[in-house]
Motif scaffolding. Structure first.
Motif, mmCIF file in Angstrom:
data_model
loop_
_atom_site.group_PDB
_atom_site.id
_atom_site.type_symbol
_atom_site.label_atom_id
_atom_site.label_comp_id
_atom_site.label_asym_id
_atom_site.label_seq_id
_atom_site.Cartn_x
_atom_site.Cartn_y
_atom_site.Cartn_z
ATOM 1 N N HIS A 190 0.809 -1.223 0.000
ATOM 2 C CA HIS A 190 0.000 0.000 0.000
ATOM 3 C C HIS A 190 0.837 1.266 0.000
ATOM 4 O O HIS A 190 0.325 2.344 0.238
ATOM 5 C CB HIS A 190 -0.920 -0.015 1.225
ATOM 6 N N VAL A 191 2.117 1.090 -0.237
ATOM 7 C CA VAL A 191 3.020 2.233 -0.173
ATOM 8 C C VAL A 191 3.368 2.716 -1.579
ATOM 9 O O VAL A 191 3.834 1.951 -2.404
ATOM 10 C CB VAL A 191 4.305 1.830 0.574
ATOM 11 N N SER A 192 3.151 3.966 -1.839
ATOM 12 C CA SER A 192 3.468 4.539 -3.152
ATOM 13 C C SER A 192 4.972 4.696 -3.308
ATOM 14 O O SER A 192 5.730 4.609 -2.343
ATOM 15 C CB SER A 192 2.811 5.908 -3.274
ATOM 16 N N GLU B 150 6.517 7.368 -3.917
ATOM 17 C CA GLU B 150 6.955 8.558 -3.190
ATOM 18 C C GLU B 150 7.243 8.233 -1.719
ATOM 19 O O GLU B 150 8.308 8.573 -1.196
ATOM 20 C CB GLU B 150 5.891 9.656 -3.266
ATOM 21 N N THR B 151 6.316 7.569 -1.096
ATOM 22 C CA THR B 151 6.499 7.211 0.317
ATOM 23 C C THR B 151 7.701 6.288 0.472
ATOM 24 O O THR B 151 8.487 6.418 1.426
ATOM 25 C CB THR B 151 5.229 6.535 0.857
ATOM 26 N N MET C 201 10.801 8.244 0.544
ATOM 27 C CA MET C 201 11.007 8.934 1.824
ATOM 28 C C MET C 201 11.469 7.960 2.903
ATOM 29 O O MET C 201 12.297 8.294 3.748
ATOM 30 C CB MET C 201 9.715 9.630 2.259
ATOM 31 N N MET C 202 10.904 6.778 2.864
ATOM 32 C CA MET C 202 11.305 5.758 3.839
ATOM 33 C C MET C 202 12.771 5.402 3.660
ATOM 34 O O MET C 202 13.536 5.336 4.631
ATOM 35 C CB MET C 202 10.436 4.507 3.686
ATOM 36 N N PHE D 208 15.043 8.160 4.864
ATOM 37 C CA PHE D 208 15.125 8.194 6.325
ATOM 38 C C PHE D 208 16.036 7.093 6.852
ATOM 39 O O PHE D 208 16.916 7.330 7.683
ATOM 40 C CB PHE D 208 13.732 8.044 6.931
ATOM 41 N N LEU E 111 3.300 10.209 7.956
ATOM 42 C CA LEU E 111 3.788 10.284 6.579
ATOM 43 C C LEU E 111 4.162 11.725 6.235
ATOM 44 O O LEU E 111 5.205 11.978 5.615
ATOM 45 C CB LEU E 111 2.720 9.757 5.610
ATOM 46 N N ILE F 2 7.551 12.598 7.726
ATOM 47 C CA ILE F 2 8.780 12.103 7.084
ATOM 48 C C ILE F 2 8.958 12.705 5.688
ATOM 49 O O ILE F 2 9.857 12.310 4.951
ATOM 50 C CB ILE F 2 8.838 10.558 6.984
ATOM 51 N N GLY F 3 8.079 13.645 5.322
ATOM 52 C CA GLY F 3 8.308 14.400 4.103
ATOM 53 C C GLY F 3 7.461 14.014 2.907
ATOM 54 O O GLY F 3 7.696 14.483 1.795
ATOM 55 N N VAL F 4 6.462 13.169 3.121
ATOM 56 C CA VAL F 4 5.583 12.783 2.015
ATOM 57 C C VAL F 4 4.594 13.921 1.737
ATOM 58 O O VAL F 4 4.146 14.593 2.669
ATOM 59 C CB VAL F 4 4.837 11.488 2.385
ATOM 60 N N THR G 222 -0.227 12.400 -1.376
ATOM 61 C CA THR G 222 0.210 11.007 -1.217
ATOM 62 C C THR G 222 -0.062 10.493 0.189
ATOM 63 O O THR G 222 -0.472 9.345 0.368
ATOM 64 C CB THR G 222 1.716 10.888 -1.528
ATOM 65 N N ASP H 231 -1.950 7.056 0.717
ATOM 66 C CA ASP H 231 -1.236 5.926 1.305
ATOM 67 C C ASP H 231 -1.744 5.570 2.702
ATOM 68 O O ASP H 231 -1.832 4.397 3.066
ATOM 69 C CB ASP H 231 0.274 6.222 1.375
ATOM 70 N N GLY I 297 -4.504 3.093 2.757
ATOM 71 C CA GLY I 297 -4.165 1.692 2.566
ATOM 72 C C GLY I 297 -3.400 1.112 3.737
ATOM 73 O O GLY I 297 -3.593 -0.042 4.119
ATOM 74 N N ILE I 298 -2.536 1.943 4.310
ATOM 75 C CA ILE I 298 -1.635 1.449 5.354
ATOM 76 C C ILE I 298 -2.326 1.261 6.697
ATOM 77 O O ILE I 298 -2.045 0.311 7.418
ATOM 78 C CB ILE I 298 -0.446 2.442 5.531
#
Lengths: 147, 147
Positions: A130-132, A134-135, A138-139, A142, B110, B113-115, B119, B123, B126-127
Motif C-alpha cells: 500500500h506504499v506509493s 513517493e512514500t 522517503m522511507m 530516512f 507520513l 517524514i516528508g511525504v 500522497t 497511502d 491503505g496502510i
DNA sequence: GTTAAAATTTAGCCAAGGCTAAATTGAATT
DNA sequence: AATTCAATTTAGCCTTGGCTAAATTTTAAC
C-alpha cells in the motif's frame, strides 16, 4: 437538507473514492505479489518452489495454491508442468524482485524508527502493498540517514 | 532433495504463515472499518449518513452498499430503518473512532517524514489497517518529536 | 519391480464483495 | 393531491479466494 447538484457530487466523489478504489483493486494484486515473492524466495533458498511449500508458508490449502498457480500461469508470471515445481518467467521475476525491494525498504524503515524485529516483519508484510513510490523514497531516505 | 521431517516443516510454516494469514483475514475487517469511519465522518459533517453518499465516496454501487449495511447491522455496528439514514451503535462509534485515530496517526507520520499531503492521504488509507499498535506508537512518537 | 507414502490435481462446495436492471418508496413541485 | 424524480431496495448474476474429499501421479523404501 438541501441537495447538491449532481455534478458537484460526482466530482467530489471521484476525488474521495480514489484511495478506496485503489485499496480495493490492490487486493488482487497483493496476492499475486505475495505468491511471486514467496516462490522467488523458495527458489533462491531451496532451489525450487513446490506447491506444498507455498501452501505451508501461506497457511492455505493445497487446492487453493493449485488454483492460484493456474491463474499465475495464465497471466504469464510462472510456468509449470503437471506434478512439477514451478518456474518464474522473466516477468514473474521482475514482479517478485520489485516486491522484495519494497518489502525490504519498508521493513528496514520500521526497524529504523524503533519497531521490534518481530513486529517489523509482520507489519511490513501488510504495509508493503500500500506504499506509493513517493512514500517508499522517503522511507529509504530516512533509513539511510539513520544508518 | 532431502525431505525435512514433517514436524520441522509444520513448525516453520506456522511461523512463516502468520503474517500472511493476518493480512488476508484483515481484508474483511478493513472494509468494515472503512464503512464505519466513513459513516462517522458523514454524520459529523452532514448530520447524517445516507446510502448514496457512502456509495459515492467509496466508489461503489448502491446495491453493494445496501448489502454491506445489512451485514454491518447484523454485526451490531449500525442501526437502520428502511429508506432512512443509518446510525452508528456504541460499538460502531468505537470502531470508527479507533480507525480515525489510526488513520490520523499514520497520515501525520507520513507528512512528518516528508511525504506530500496528497500522497499521505492516499497511502494512509491503505496502510492504516496493517499497522500494529507497536508501530503506531513509534509513528506517533516520531511525529511528536518532529513537531 | 512393487508397494506405500507424499505431493498434486480434480471436483464441487461456500462466502464475500462486486455489478446491473427492475421494483419500490419518499420527497418536492406544482 | 398528483406527479415526478431521486433514493433505496430487491433479485439475480459474476469473480475471487477459500475449503474438503477423492482421485491421480511421483517418489522413496523395500
Amino acid at each position: 437538507m438541501p441537495q447538491q447538484s449532481k455534478k458537484a457530487k460526482a466530482s467530489k466523489a471521484k476525488l474521495q473514492s480514489a484511495p478506496f478504489r485503489r485499496t480495493r483493486s490492490d487486493h488482487s494484486t497483493e496476492l499475486v505479489e505475495d505468491y511471486l515473492e514467496l516462490i522467488a524466495d523458495l527458489i533462491d533458498v531451496k532451489g525450487e518452489a513446490r506447491g506444498t511449500d507455498v501452501a505451508l508458508r501461506l497457511g492455505v490449502a493445497n487446492a487453493t495454491v493449485v488454483k492460484m498457480l493456474k491463474r499465475l500461469q495464465d497471466k504469464g508470471f510462472i510456468t509449470q508442468e503437471p506434478y512439477r515445481a514451478v518456474m518464474l518467467t522473466t516477468e514473474g521475476w521482475e514482479i517478485a524482485e520489485k516486491g522484495r525491494r519494497r518489502h525490504a525498504v519498508v521493513e528496514n524503515f520500521l526497524l529504523a524508527i524503533g519497531v521490534s524485529s518481530e513486529t517489523a516483519r509482520i507489519d511490513s508484510e501488510g504495509i508493503e502493498h500500500h506504499v506509493s513510490e513517493e512514500t517508499l523514497r522517503m522511507m529509504a531516505r530516512f533509513t539511510n540517514r539513520k544508518s
